[in-house]
Design an enzyme around this catalytic site. Structure first.
Site, mmCIF file in Angstrom:
data_model
loop_
_atom_site.group_PDB
_atom_site.id
_atom_site.type_symbol
_atom_site.label_atom_id
_atom_site.label_comp_id
_atom_site.label_asym_id
_atom_site.label_seq_id
_atom_site.Cartn_x
_atom_site.Cartn_y
_atom_site.Cartn_z
ATOM 1 C CB CYS A 180 32.340 27.071 71.151
ATOM 2 S SG CYS A 180 32.498 25.920 69.764
ATOM 3 C CB CYS B 78 26.171 23.982 69.408
ATOM 4 S SG CYS B 78 27.025 22.410 69.170
ATOM 5 C CB CYS C 204 33.377 18.732 71.687
ATOM 6 S SG CYS C 204 32.116 19.090 70.428
ATOM 7 C CD GLN D 125 25.820 13.495 55.163
ATOM 8 O OE1 GLN D 125 25.887 14.338 56.045
ATOM 9 N NE2 GLN D 125 25.279 13.745 53.988
ATOM 10 C CG PHE E 207 25.616 16.421 43.425
ATOM 11 C CD1 PHE E 207 26.434 17.507 43.135
ATOM 12 C CD2 PHE E 207 24.354 16.364 42.844
ATOM 13 C CE1 PHE E 207 25.995 18.531 42.294
ATOM 14 C CE2 PHE E 207 23.899 17.378 42.006
ATOM 15 C CZ PHE E 207 24.727 18.457 41.733
ATOM 16 C CD GLU F 187 31.616 14.244 44.216
ATOM 17 O OE1 GLU F 187 32.141 15.347 44.439
ATOM 18 O OE2 GLU F 187 30.462 13.944 44.585
ATOM 19 C CG ASP G 65 31.405 21.688 36.350
ATOM 20 O OD1 ASP G 65 30.544 21.693 37.251
ATOM 21 O OD2 ASP G 65 31.881 22.725 35.859
ATOM 22 C CG ASP H 94 23.752 13.763 49.331
ATOM 23 O OD1 ASP H 94 23.309 14.792 49.878
ATOM 24 O OD2 ASP H 94 24.546 12.985 49.905
ATOM 25 C CB CYS I 294 22.974 19.940 53.371
ATOM 26 S SG CYS I 294 23.888 20.653 51.990
#
Length: 450
Positions: free
Chosen positions: A89, A92, A171, A283, A312, A333, A360, A380, A406
């Site tokens: 998989c 991970c 999983c 999230q 965002f 957004e 935008d 964010d 992120c």
């Protein structure tokens, strides 16, 4: 005389003889790094301190990639992966490393890249936001794989670096009630007459129950709908169908949207509830999301009537808690559907000091109605970062900026913009949103110094 071209084999892609290499560190994608004949060699699956046997699979001018054949001298951080699907998989990629080792690596990698671009020092590093290492995901999308020869449909995830689907029975990072549904769902879908035309299956654990979203490419007949309805009742879940136009339809009942709460660890009157349409971004780690929002509130310290801009903003994950604490909040957004959902959430929570705009954020923002002086800014962004939006700092002049990232690379790049505009990095912290993977998320606090 005619000459015929004969392609030469691409030696850079051929496997080398087996080599013994010493691994000295991990790269930002979690691959081991070694040295061989003056080149950096990347070895997925290898850990620092290990001696490994490998074969080179790709050679470039300055680096090479290798396949791990055997671990000759294992690291003290090496553990046996818990998931039976780990080696096939693609979900991970760090299960072979202890959870504490993963977090140490992520903090070091974050600090290293931020030190280069933002002058971050160890003293700026706040305690990491950490939670459960297993069964933390409240949402996952499983691909369907229909075998035309056996007429059997499997559920699974994409293989590493491939479009192939790996059938799975469980999983280890998915919420346990959702993981337990994989085998029963696979059995159910194989009983449907439309199984050859089914798309993905999305599983969601929300505060108001468990949800399953089945992508269909054509309308289901009454018998198939009845089987889905009976399954939903048996397993006490909400099932809905998503058609080719992206429209949703409840099975056996009216469509119910999943909901999660924030600030509910305080007084009940402080809690806010956010509903979302399957397909909207949320999230996936609910425990860490709550901690992340709480930390953002602490670092930003919103005061009543302060003008705070949330760029965002999605469907209001940070905007609603900020407004609940008395600030005048503007959320912006780029996805229109999420702006609509954010407005619905604000109304449902009786928050009127909150305005959402669709726009935008990579475009010219000078004429936007919300552009102007603000007290504080929260960002964010997606992996690409917020470079374009930060070009308007001079017009906004926030005293504080909380940046939720992120992607440490784009955070580091954007930090340079903030530093040039007179901001100083005050705090930096790891957000371990995705244990067992190489993904690094972070939060940074900048304050205006001039």
């Amino acid at each position: 005389m005619a000459q015929f071209f004969k392609a030469k084999p691409n030696s850079s892609k051929q496997l080398s003889a087996k080599l013994s290499l010493s691994v000295n560190q991990l790269d930002h994608l979690g691959a081991g790094i070694a040295q061989h004949q003056g080149k950096v060699v990347f070895i997925p699956g290898a850990l620092p301190g290990e001696t490994v046997t490998v074969q080179l699979t790709e050679q470039k001018k300055n680096y090479a990639r290798a396949k791990l054949i055997k671990v000759d001298t294992p690291s003290s951080e090496r553990v046996e992966p818990e998931c039976p699907h780990y080696h096939t998989c693609g979900g991970c990629d760090l299960q072979h490393m202890s959870l504490s080792g993963q977090r140490e690596h992520k903090e070091a990698a974050l600090l290293d890249i931020m030190a280069k671009f933002a002058g971050a020092e160890g003293g700026a590093l706040s305690s990491a936001l950490t939670g459960e290492g297993w069964h933390y995901r409240r949402r996952a999308r499983l691909a369907t794989l229909f075998d035309k020869n056996t007429k059997h449909l499997s559920l699974g995830f994409r293989a590493a670096s491939s479009s192939n689907v790996v059938p799975i029975s469980q999983c280890q990072v998915l919420a346990k009630p959702l993981s337990d549904l994989i085998v029963p769902f696979a059995k159910l879908l194989n009983q449907l007459s439309a199984k050859a035309s089914l798309g993905h299956l999305e599983l969601i654990a929300a505060d108001n129950g468990h949800f399953a979203v089945l992508r269909i490419t054509k309308a289901l007949n009454d018998k198939d709908l009845a089987k889905l309805s009976a399954f939903a009742e048996q397993h006490q879940i909400h099932i809905c169908l998503q058609d080719n136009e992206g429209q949703f339809q409840g099975v056996g009942a009216e469509l119910v949207l999943p909901v999660y709460q924030l600030l509910d660890d305080k007084a009940e009157s402080d809690a806010v509830s956010l509903s979302f349409t399957p397909g909207n971004f949320v999230q996936v780690n609910g425990q860490i999301n709550k901690a992340m929002v709480a930390q953002a509130m602490d670092w930003l310290a919103p005061a009543p009537d302060e003008r705070i801009l949330d760029l965002f903003c999605g469907m209001g994950n940070f905007s609603l808690p900020l407004a609940k604490m008395g600030a005048d909040v503007i959320g912006v957004e780029g996805v229109a559907e999420m702006v609509t959902q954010a407005r619905v959430n604000a109304k449902a929570n009786n928050l009127d000091k909150l305005t959402f705009y669709h726009g935008d954020l990579s475009a010219d923002l000078s004429l936007e109605p919300w552009m102007g002086k603000i007290d504080k800014l929260l960002l964010d962004p997606a992996r690409a970062g917020a470079f374009e939006s930060l070009q308007w700092l001079k017009k906004m002049k926030p005293r504080k900026v909380v940046y939720v990232s992120c992607n440490p690379a784009s955070l580091a790049r954007d930090s340079a913009v903030l530093l040039e505009r007179g901001y100083r990095l005050q705090r930096l912290g790891l957000i371990d949103m995705f244990p067992q993977t190489h993904h690094i998320e972070a939060m940074a606090l900048f304050e205006l110094t001039k």
